[in-house]
Design an enzyme around this catalytic site. Sequence first.
Site, short mmCIF file in Angstrom:
data_model
loop_
_atom_site.label_atom_id
_atom_site.label_comp_id
_atom_site.label_asym_id
_atom_site.label_seq_id
_atom_site.Cartn_x
_atom_site.Cartn_y
_atom_site.Cartn_z
N ARG A 246 0.89 -1.28 0.10
CA ARG A 246 -0.18 -0.01 0.07
C ARG A 246 0.89 1.28 -0.10
NH1 ARG A 246 -3.13 -3.73 -0.26
NH2 ARG A 246 -5.21 -4.18 0.90
N SER B 149 -10.49 -1.45 3.96
CA SER B 149 -9.54 -1.73 5.41
C SER B 149 -9.40 -0.22 5.85
CB SER B 149 -8.34 -2.19 4.76
OG SER B 149 -8.65 -3.59 4.37
N GLU C 230 -5.04 2.99 7.48
CA GLU C 230 -4.53 2.97 5.80
C GLU C 230 -5.21 4.03 5.25
OE1 GLU C 230 -5.44 -0.65 3.64
OE2 GLU C 230 -6.00 0.48 2.16
N1 EPU Z 1 -10.25 -11.92 10.75
C1 EPU Z 1 -10.72 -12.10 12.00
N2 EPU Z 1 -11.82 -11.20 12.34
C2 EPU Z 1 -12.10 -10.26 11.42
C3 EPU Z 1 -11.48 -9.87 10.44
C4 EPU Z 1 -10.46 -10.90 9.98
O1 EPU Z 1 -10.39 -12.95 12.47
O2 EPU Z 1 -13.17 -9.53 11.66
C5 EPU Z 1 -9.09 -12.89 10.28
C6 EPU Z 1 -9.56 -13.79 9.11
O3 EPU Z 1 -10.08 -15.01 9.72
C7 EPU Z 1 -8.31 -13.88 8.45
C8 EPU Z 1 -7.50 -13.00 8.57
O4 EPU Z 1 -8.15 -12.23 9.76
O5 EPU Z 1 -7.75 -15.22 9.16
C9 EPU Z 1 -7.26 -12.01 7.42
O6 EPU Z 1 -8.37 -11.37 7.26
P1 EPU Z 1 -9.03 -11.12 5.26
O7 EPU Z 1 -8.41 -12.42 4.64
O8 EPU Z 1 -10.34 -11.05 5.41
O9 EPU Z 1 -7.91 -10.20 5.02
P2 EPU Z 1 -7.25 -8.81 5.66
O10 EPU Z 1 -5.99 -8.91 5.88
O11 EPU Z 1 -8.32 -8.54 6.62
C10 EPU Z 1 -6.33 -7.73 3.46
C11 EPU Z 1 -6.55 -6.17 2.72
C12 EPU Z 1 -8.06 -6.27 2.09
C13 EPU Z 1 -7.87 -7.28 1.04
C14 EPU Z 1 -7.82 -8.65 1.85
C15 EPU Z 1 -8.04 -9.85 0.78
C16 EPU Z 1 -5.31 -5.00 4.11
C17 EPU Z 1 -5.09 -3.70 5.18
N3 EPU Z 1 -6.36 -5.40 3.97
O12 EPU Z 1 -7.38 -7.97 4.60
O13 EPU Z 1 -7.95 -4.91 1.46
O14 EPU Z 1 -9.29 -7.21 0.31
O15 EPU Z 1 -6.71 -8.73 2.50
O16 EPU Z 1 -6.86 -9.89 0.14
O17 EPU Z 1 -4.25 -5.48 3.59
C18 EPU Z 1 -8.45 -2.89 1.15
O18 EPU Z 1 -7.57 -2.51 1.16
O19 EPU Z 1 -9.44 -1.96 1.38
C19 EPU Z 1 -8.82 -4.20 1.71
C20 EPU Z 1 -10.36 -4.60 1.57
#
Ligand code: EPU
Length: 338
Positions: free
Chosen positions: A164, A238, A334
């Site tokens: 990012r 995010s 972010e």
């Molecule tokens: N998790 C939880 N509780 C929650 C949310 C997440 O336990 O409320 C756990 C999930 O179970 C999973 C882990 O956290 O094990 C990661 O969650 P997820 O795969 O949903 O992805 P993320 O790391 O939360 C990132 C990006 C998103 C992108 C997704 C998919 C960042 C800050 N965010 O989210 O980007 O869509 O991966 O690749 O890196 C954005 O930038 O606006 C965005 C949505």
Amino acid sequence: MTVQHNYSLLAHNTFGIDVCCHTFIEYASVSEAKELAQMLKGQNVPLLIVGGGSNLLLTKDYEGMVVHSVIKGYEVVAENDDNLLLRVGSGEVWDDVVAMCVEHGWYGAENLSLIPGEVGASAVQNIGAYGAEASDLIDKVEVVSLCDGSCQVFSNTDCQYGYRQSKFKGEWKNQYLVTHVTYRLKKTFEPQLDYGNIRLELERRGISAPTAQQLREVIIDIRQKKLPDPKVEGNAGSFFMNPIVCREQYERLLDQYPQMPHYYIDENHEKIPAGWLIDQCGWKGRSLGKAGVHCNQALVLVNRGGATGMDIVNLCEAVRQDVKHRFDIQIEPEVNII
Ligand code: EPU
């Protein structure tokens, strides 16, 4: 070039915050961008360059100039048997570009389906999802310099992309207007299915070798289930970045929380999902005034209706404090808070 004064930014931020800016300018071509650069020369007005406003939290009226590209269009500028270069106007909607690529059989952007925002921002913010990032595709970025109105072209390496991050967000901030981004796309489909529950979702549909269109549909479906639609509930995706912690701290945390999700960065660092940290603090689905934490994804802060930018900031600070207190991790927004 269109110039408007005392202009509401409601339609230009996905949080749905109704504040005004002193001046709002849209440029529709390279020559208009150059004209704008000449106009701004020597003026010392605060400047905010926006794309789709999907990574923006406005906390008050903006006493400066807000600038937005409406440069449209795309063209294939080079191709060989393996790949092609697609040059796109910075004002195009990112997901329209992904849809068009999938339709034409130009591959590589599928995992970035449904990310809100515009092409210019894809190159500034290095948008990413499901194991892919815009920087994997960006070949070059064309800009107009706000110092002297000249046209310049930056290579992918020049932009120093990271998670990012890019030079446009750091050293080059407010120095250039992006006019076009050229993406390198493949003619052979090499699906990336290893991230999150993409495979699981494909299996559920009985698909073993997806087409690009099927992969796009699955990504859209996963996103729609987890992320709120800004048209229904204002949000900026995010809200926080996923923090990167040193191995020692990670190992200490893992002892305490063996279920903690994590991603390997390098031998000294590990990335922890901020959504998980916030969820553990019990914030998922909770509200503070008119601002809330989304019920399916704790990483997303939402406008429950009529929230001000400061309502969201107050929630952001309360969440950060709790995460700091419980895990000794400082999570950083972010979203660009203005
Ligand atoms: N998790 C939880 N509780 C929650 C949310 C997440 O336990 O409320 C756990 C999930 O179970 C999973 C882990 O956290 O094990 C990661 O969650 P997820 O795969 O949903 O992805 P993320 O790391 O939360 C990132 C990006 C998103 C992108 C997704 C998919 C960042 C800050 N965010 O989210 O980007 O869509 O991966 O690749 O890196 C954005 O930038 O606006 C965005 C949505």
